[in-house]
Design a protein around this motif. Structure first.
Motif, PDB file in Angstrom:
ATOM      1  N   LEU A   2      11.099  33.593  69.769  1.00 26.96           N
ATOM      2  CA  LEU A   2      12.913  33.956  70.553  1.00 26.96           C
ATOM      3  C   LEU A   2      13.156  35.481  71.098  1.00 26.96           C
ATOM      4  O   LEU A   2      12.742  36.444  70.358  1.00 26.96           O
ATOM      5  CB  LEU A   2      13.211  33.911  68.822  1.00 26.96           C
ATOM      6  N   GLU A   3      14.022  35.163  72.320  1.00 22.44           N
ATOM      7  CA  GLU A   3      13.905  36.362  72.406  1.00 22.44           C
ATOM      8  C   GLU A   3      14.935  36.999  72.983  1.00 22.44           C
ATOM      9  O   GLU A   3      16.255  35.595  72.386  1.00 22.44           O
ATOM     10  CB  GLU A   3      13.730  36.322  73.743  1.00 22.44           C
ATOM     11  N   PHE A   4      16.288  37.756  72.887  1.00 26.84           N
ATOM     12  CA  PHE A   4      17.639  38.249  71.773  1.00 26.84           C
ATOM     13  C   PHE A   4      17.491  39.183  73.174  1.00 26.84           C
ATOM     14  O   PHE A   4      16.858  39.973  73.175  1.00 26.84           O
ATOM     15  CB  PHE A   4      16.996  38.262  70.594  1.00 26.84           C
ATOM     16  N   ASN A 113       7.984  35.748  61.933  1.00 24.81           N
ATOM     17  CA  ASN A 113       9.133  35.221  61.056  1.00 24.81           C
ATOM     18  C   ASN A 113       9.085  34.411  60.520  1.00 24.81           C
ATOM     19  O   ASN A 113       8.978  32.888  60.501  1.00 24.81           O
ATOM     20  CB  ASN A 113      10.503  35.077  62.195  1.00 24.81           C
ATOM     21  N   ASP A 147       8.155  25.540  60.720  1.00 23.87           N
ATOM     22  CA  ASP A 147       9.440  26.044  60.636  1.00 23.87           C
ATOM     23  C   ASP A 147      10.052  25.639  59.790  1.00 23.87           C
ATOM     24  O   ASP A 147      11.306  27.245  59.163  1.00 23.87           O
ATOM     25  CB  ASP A 147      10.096  24.734  61.539  1.00 23.87           C
ATOM     26  N   ARG A 150      11.123  29.320  58.078  1.00 25.91           N
ATOM     27  CA  ARG A 150      11.143  30.542  58.375  1.00 25.91           C
ATOM     28  C   ARG A 150      12.926  31.374  58.774  1.00 25.91           C
ATOM     29  O   ARG A 150      13.275  30.008  57.815  1.00 25.91           O
ATOM     30  CB  ARG A 150      11.394  30.541  60.167  1.00 25.91           C
ATOM     31  N   ARG A 152      16.702  31.548  59.224  1.00 19.75           N
ATOM     32  CA  ARG A 152      17.607  31.035  60.145  1.00 19.75           C
ATOM     33  C   ARG A 152      18.463  32.120  60.501  1.00 19.75           C
ATOM     34  O   ARG A 152      18.977  33.245  59.793  1.00 19.75           O
ATOM     35  CB  ARG A 152      18.428  29.682  59.397  1.00 19.75           C
ATOM     36  N   ARG A 153      19.225  31.959  61.391  1.00 19.01           N
ATOM     37  CA  ARG A 153      19.250  32.713  62.645  1.00 19.01           C
ATOM     38  C   ARG A 153      20.651  32.691  62.827  1.00 19.01           C
ATOM     39  O   ARG A 153      21.422  31.368  61.891  1.00 19.01           O
ATOM     40  CB  ARG A 153      19.257  33.111  64.166  1.00 19.01           C
TER      41      ARG A 153
END
Length: 158
Positions: A2-4, A113, A147, A150, A152-153
């Motif tokens: 994930l890029e942020f 993550n 998944d 992981r 969660r955002r």
């Protein structure tokens, strides 16, 4: 992965560093962002992106905080593109977040993550000093994370 975008306060710090670096370029000063500062930036990003509650007692080596669902979390970050470094600690976190921060572009990547034991499986069971995983090892470990394991955002900042 994930890029942020780096959170605004961190992006402002990077911009100020770049301005200093450009001003003093002729004398060779680089104003490298490293060490404890990068670790603190990683923890700040974990708070913003994943809702991490930082540990009150900052003396628990190996555990930086708790996720919203209660898991203990260790946060690692690099600004050099290298893999995470580990020390032997008494306390082992349930979860690991590892960020690769690109200060030139004010971007970051969530490289790992997942459960910490998946990441550190490539390390010897006992070692002294500090040991690092390579970029390839930490990325391969992340590929083995389900998944459902992981964090969660949540994006609480910004």
């Amino acid at each position: 992965m994930l890029e942020f975008d780096l959170p605004p306060a961190i992006a402002d710090l990077v911009a100020a560093r770049n301005k200093l670096r450009d001003y003093y370029k002729a004398v060779g000063l680089k104003f490298t962002l490293d060490g404890n500062l990068v670790g603190d930036l990683g923890e700040a990003i974990a708070v913003e992106l994943f809702g991490l509650r930082l540990a009150e007692a900052r003396s628990t080596a190996g555990i930086d905080g708790r996720s919203p669902d209660g898991r203990t979390v260790q946060v690692k970050a690099t600004g050099t593109g290298s893999g995470p470094a580990f020390r032997q600690t008494e306390a082992k976190a349930q979860h690991l977040l590892f960020f690769d921060l690109d200060f030139e572009r004010a971007k970051g990547l969530v490289v790992f993550n997942g459960p910490e034991h998946i990441a550190v499986a490539a390390l010897p069971a006992v070692f002294s000093g500090q040991r690092s995983l390579t970029k390839g090892q930490i990325r391969a470990a992340d590929a083995r994370v389900a998944d459902s394991d992981r964090l969660r955002r949540v994006d609480i900042g910004g």
